[in-house]
Design a protein around this motif. Structure first.
Motif, short mmCIF file in Angstrom:
data_model
loop_
_atom_site.label_atom_id
_atom_site.label_comp_id
_atom_site.label_asym_id
_atom_site.label_seq_id
_atom_site.Cartn_x
_atom_site.Cartn_y
_atom_site.Cartn_z
N LYS A 402 0.81 -1.22 0.00
CA LYS A 402 0.00 0.00 0.00
C LYS A 402 0.85 1.28 0.00
N GLU A 403 2.00 1.24 0.63
CA GLU A 403 2.82 2.46 0.76
C GLU A 403 4.26 2.12 0.44
N LEU A 404 4.85 2.88 -0.47
CA LEU A 404 6.22 2.65 -0.90
C LEU A 404 6.95 4.00 -0.95
N VAL A 405 8.09 4.06 -0.27
CA VAL A 405 8.94 5.25 -0.26
C VAL A 405 10.30 4.87 -0.83
N VAL A 406 10.70 5.51 -1.91
CA VAL A 406 12.00 5.28 -2.55
C VAL A 406 12.61 6.66 -2.81
N ARG A 407 13.44 7.12 -1.92
CA ARG A 407 13.95 8.49 -1.97
C ARG A 407 15.45 8.51 -2.25
N ASN A 408 15.82 9.47 -3.11
CA ASN A 408 17.23 9.83 -3.35
C ASN A 408 18.05 8.69 -3.95
N TYR A 409 17.41 7.89 -4.79
CA TYR A 409 18.13 6.86 -5.54
C TYR A 409 18.20 7.28 -7.00
N PRO A 410 19.39 7.61 -7.51
CA PRO A 410 19.48 8.11 -8.90
C PRO A 410 19.22 7.04 -9.94
N ARG A 411 19.25 5.77 -9.55
CA ARG A 411 19.05 4.71 -10.54
C ARG A 411 17.58 4.28 -10.65
N VAL A 412 16.70 4.93 -9.96
CA VAL A 412 15.27 4.67 -10.09
C VAL A 412 14.72 5.62 -11.15
N THR A 413 14.17 5.07 -12.23
CA THR A 413 13.74 5.87 -13.38
C THR A 413 12.25 5.64 -13.63
N ASN A 414 11.81 6.09 -14.80
CA ASN A 414 10.40 5.92 -15.18
C ASN A 414 10.01 4.46 -15.35
N GLN A 415 10.99 3.59 -15.52
CA GLN A 415 10.68 2.17 -15.65
C GLN A 415 9.99 1.64 -14.39
N SER A 416 10.39 2.14 -13.22
CA SER A 416 9.73 1.72 -11.98
C SER A 416 8.30 2.22 -11.93
N LEU A 417 8.06 3.43 -12.42
CA LEU A 417 6.70 3.95 -12.42
C LEU A 417 5.80 3.14 -13.34
N VAL A 418 6.32 2.75 -14.49
CA VAL A 418 5.52 1.94 -15.42
C VAL A 418 5.18 0.59 -14.79
N HIS A 419 6.16 0.00 -14.11
CA HIS A 419 5.92 -1.30 -13.49
C HIS A 419 4.90 -1.19 -12.35
#
Length: 461
Positions: A402-419
């Protein structure tokens, strides 16, 4: 005889006394006004204190009201708004206040001493106020002060014998592992917090939480925030807690490079885990992917540490280290009870973990493992270059996220949002602040998930 100026009414007249009292009051008021017109001396009431009325005057009894004149019920209602430290100070004033401060209603539920650092000597004095109805105890020390000594065995024995605690919060205290074991804590507690505590004399080949699953069977929440002494091999013991729902390991700087422990712990344990806080730790994609197999997980918090931080652990008395096993050629490596080597460099009394900072960065690989659909295909037959496969069975990882926090990671891109937009059906809150997602990616996610609250760096305008 009647005074002059007053009509001659009979004493039996009911209006006679009323007229007489009013007439005399008017005469007195006229006399006061006439006196007030006279000039006052130079030494007037400007520098004089006001005169206090006689205690025998019934009209001024309210001036004599004091704290001890109040009833016990009123005192109890006042004391309910006081901190435990203030109740202790009141108990030293007199015998009556000491009796009132011992009332069970003041110590029945939650006793919170965290408004100010509490010395061990004061804690031992407070124990006499506790009651069997005291279910939550919260205390805070001060590691920066030399006056605050570590917790004692007698204190734990006293609270076990007096209270039926379900919550024990101890912050910023020194704990001697040689004197206080995990089995010395109350057995029936459901929430344990050791936030910011400092541990001394830890055993090199045994976890401090050894046999915790047998000693605390009802534990549902464990908070170890800012515990620099927490080693990755302790995950194996903690994962055995059957009822554990919340685990907070934020700012545990030694928690990193623990793929083996995380894999075994998440495969055979953490059957009820719902909230996991791994912010400001050295975990990377491999460890986060291991936690993706916990199907009960609903809240996951990840945040990249600002920099690789060395951990310094100074002990009051240096302890000899266990010699390494034969398969280890480096004498500086420490070996634990499960024959695994902890990746630490030991330089005299300074312990510095070494790890590659790049490996601690979470990327799209870890995020795409959350809430994903994994194909489980079974080959039925293989005849002459023809493969017969059983119908795909879909197994959902983290279906209740239900809740996901992923902060200040430069390798997280739009691919994670699509997934996440396609494979996180229960998601309600998402924080990707400080990542490399684009504004277009955020807008795409909002259009596909209008019911999800998303925070990003583009909202800070």
């Amino acid at each position: 005889m009647f005074q002059a100026g007053i009509p001659n009414y009979r004493s039996s007249d009911p209006y006679y006394y009323q007229y007489f009292v009013c007439h005399m009051c008017k005469r007195k008021m006229k006399v006061k006004r006439s006196k007030s017109l006279s000039p006052e001396p130079s030494s007037s009431n400007e520098y004089k204190r006001p005169r206090i009325a006689n205690s025998g005057d019934s009209d001024n009894d309210y001036l004599e009201c004091r704290l001890l004149n109040l009833s016990d019920d009123v005192l109890l209602n006042i004391m309910k708004f006081l901190h435990p430290q203030d109740l202790m100070a009141l108990s030293l004033c007199c015998q009556r206040l000491e009796q009132v401060t011992r009332d069970r209603t003041l110590w029945s539920n939650c006793v919170d001493f965290r408004t100010a650092p509490t010395l061990l000597e004061d804690l031992e004095k407070y124990v006499k106020f506790f009651r069997p109805m005291t279910t939550r105890l919260r205390i805070r020390g001060n590691l920066q002060s030399n006056k605050h000594r570590g917790l004692s065995q007698s204190f734990f024995s006293a609270i076990r014998a007096t209270c039926q605690l379900k919550e024990l919060t101890m912050e910023e205290y020194d704990i001697d592992a040689d004197k206080i074991q995990i089995t010395d804590f109350p057995k029936m507690i459901e929430k344990l917090s050791l936030k910011g505590c400092r541990m001394h004399h830890l055993q090199t080949d045994k976890s401090y939480f050894f046999r915790m699953d047998f000693h605390m069977p009802n534990l549902t929440c464990l908070i170890l925030s800012k515990c620099n002494w927490f080693y990755p091999h302790s995950l194996m013991v903690i994962s055995k807690m059957v009822k554990l729902k919340e685990l907070r390991l934020d700012s545990c700087y030694r928690l990193g490079e623990c793929v083996a422990y995380a894999s075994l712990a998440t495969r055979f344990g953490f059957k009820s885990l719902e909230i996991l806080d791994l912010r400001d730790t050295g975990l990377g994609d491999s460890e986060i992917c291991c936690f993706s197999s916990t199907k009960t997980l609903t809240h996951l918090y990840l945040e990249c540490p600002r920099s690789p931080r060395p951990v310094y652990c100074y002990e009051h008395e240096p302890r000899p280290y266990r010699p390494p096993q034969q398969h280890s050629t480096d004498p500086r490596l420490r070996v634990f009870e499960d024959q695994n080597i902890l990746e630490l460099l030991i330089d005299e009394r300074r312990i510095v973990p070494y790890f590659d900072f790049e490996r601690c960065l979470v990327s799209d690989r870890a995020i795409c493992a959350l809430g994903s659909y994994v194909c489980d295909r079974t080959i039925l037959n293989n005849i002459q270059d023809m493969i017969f496969v059983e119908v795909d069975r879909r197994v959902v990882n983290n279906p209740n996220l239900k809740e996901l926090v992923v902060r200040n990671y430069p390798r997280v891109t739009n691919q994670s949002l699509v997934h996440l937009a396609a494979n996180a059906p229960s998601l309600e809150y998402l924080d990707v602040t400080g990542t490399t997602v684009t504004r277009e990616g955020v807008e795409m996610f909002k259009s596909q998930k209008p019911g999800v609250t998303i925070l990003s760096s583009f909202d800070e305008t």
